[in-house]
Design an enzyme around this catalytic site. Sequence first.
Site, mmCIF file in Angstrom:
data_model
loop_
_atom_site.group_PDB
_atom_site.id
_atom_site.type_symbol
_atom_site.label_atom_id
_atom_site.label_comp_id
_atom_site.label_asym_id
_atom_site.label_seq_id
_atom_site.Cartn_x
_atom_site.Cartn_y
_atom_site.Cartn_z
ATOM 1 N N SER A 98 38.476 42.012 38.966
ATOM 2 C CA SER A 98 37.475 41.316 38.157
ATOM 3 C C SER A 98 37.541 39.800 38.258
ATOM 4 C CB SER A 98 37.599 41.729 36.688
ATOM 5 O OG SER A 98 36.987 42.981 36.474
ATOM 6 N N LYS A 100 34.412 38.077 39.354
ATOM 7 C CA LYS A 100 33.341 37.632 38.456
ATOM 8 C C LYS A 100 33.332 36.121 38.264
ATOM 9 C CE LYS A 100 33.069 42.031 35.942
ATOM 10 N NZ LYS A 100 34.324 42.743 36.224
ATOM 11 N N SER A 126 33.822 41.150 30.529
ATOM 12 C CA SER A 126 34.091 41.529 31.918
ATOM 13 C C SER A 126 33.238 42.720 32.349
ATOM 14 C CB SER A 126 35.581 41.851 32.125
ATOM 15 O OG SER A 126 35.907 41.843 33.509
ATOM 16 N N LYS A 135 40.293 34.092 33.351
ATOM 17 C CA LYS A 135 39.847 35.442 33.716
ATOM 18 C C LYS A 135 41.018 36.361 34.007
ATOM 19 C CE LYS A 135 36.507 38.339 34.327
ATOM 20 N NZ LYS A 135 37.366 39.400 33.775
#
Length: 392
Positions: free
Chosen positions: A70, A73, A130, A232
């Site tokens: 992730s 992202k 997320s 993140k």
Amino acid sequence: MRKYILLFALLCAAPAVAESQELPLQPLPAVLESVLPAPVVDADSWLLADFGSGWIIGGANMEARIEPASLTKLMTGYLVFDALARGEISRQDEVPVSEKAWRTGGSKMFIRVGTRVSIENLLRGLIIQSGNDAAVALAEHLGGNEAGFAALMNQTAARLGMNDSHFVNSSGLPHPQHYSSALDMTILTRALIHRFPRDYRLYSEQEFTYNGITQRNRNSLLKRDPSVDGIKTGYTEKAGYCLIGTAARDGMRLIATVIGAPSMQARADQVHALLQYGYAAYRSREVYAAGATVKELPLWFGQAAQARVVVPGGIQIIHPKGDAAQLSGKLALPASLDAPLQTGQTVGRIEVQFDGVTVRDAALQTDADYPPGAWGSRLVDWFKRMVFQLTH
């Protein structure tokens, strides 16, 4: 059709704010290394960098190929912020939710197929929750489809100097040709914070409610340490537990990246330990602010008598705590300048030295246009300079 026109415009247009490799991430000069030992990090790869200088304080396996999960992202968000900055889209735009976006597995913000969701809400679903579904919806809106959006991701990665990255989707779901590195993810993080400081604030929000469902930000450091404001987390079975954390204290921002930690707790603890180490060992110093006047030089043949010389991007460095007295600057400039001069014209250089060793050098440029003076004044300057040269 509108989506493909938008994709073409995004691919062809120049960046709204320059994406630059003027200060890529570089190793910390040896003369600036602290005597304090870095913490032991139990992870596949890691990196600690100073945001202002772009110096890498420490790391291991930084360029090793990883599955970014992730963390992908971050690039998705970067491209949405870029499109907003260009005026190609607005936060109030309503994005239709496709069946593909709705069906995308993994973490979700729980958008519903056939509905329309604002870019503002999709951004929060992407960043705070997320949401893989939010990532796909945004990718389809900007790129027409995920393949088109992946082309934008790879174009941007190349521009930023992310040489060990290749993207095939917007969410970070596993794919053999979807990869990056700790170094590249840190480059991306630094660029995102630099170019979009106001949008970046979304990464510090701790929860978001959509469709009646409240989800907390997976970055547990936001709650643990008030100086942490991003950025993140990521996880897949192959990638392990990943976290890029960044904090700002006393005018100094650090970025700590940990890839492949054994647990959620471990990734948070290790990122926090790296940040704590960086602040204990180093302090940041702004040698020159962006656009600060370094010197005013006599100007021949111009309307003005002097020209101001500046460091356009400023100079910020870090150094071991207690050693600031060893900093010095060395200018390489002519005694005078001749008009005409253009804004941003390089006329010299500056070297910043630590204990006599050059640790940073930068171009010195003019701060404005300096047009030529009238014919009569130029003639007077010509005679004055001739006399000066003959007598000195």
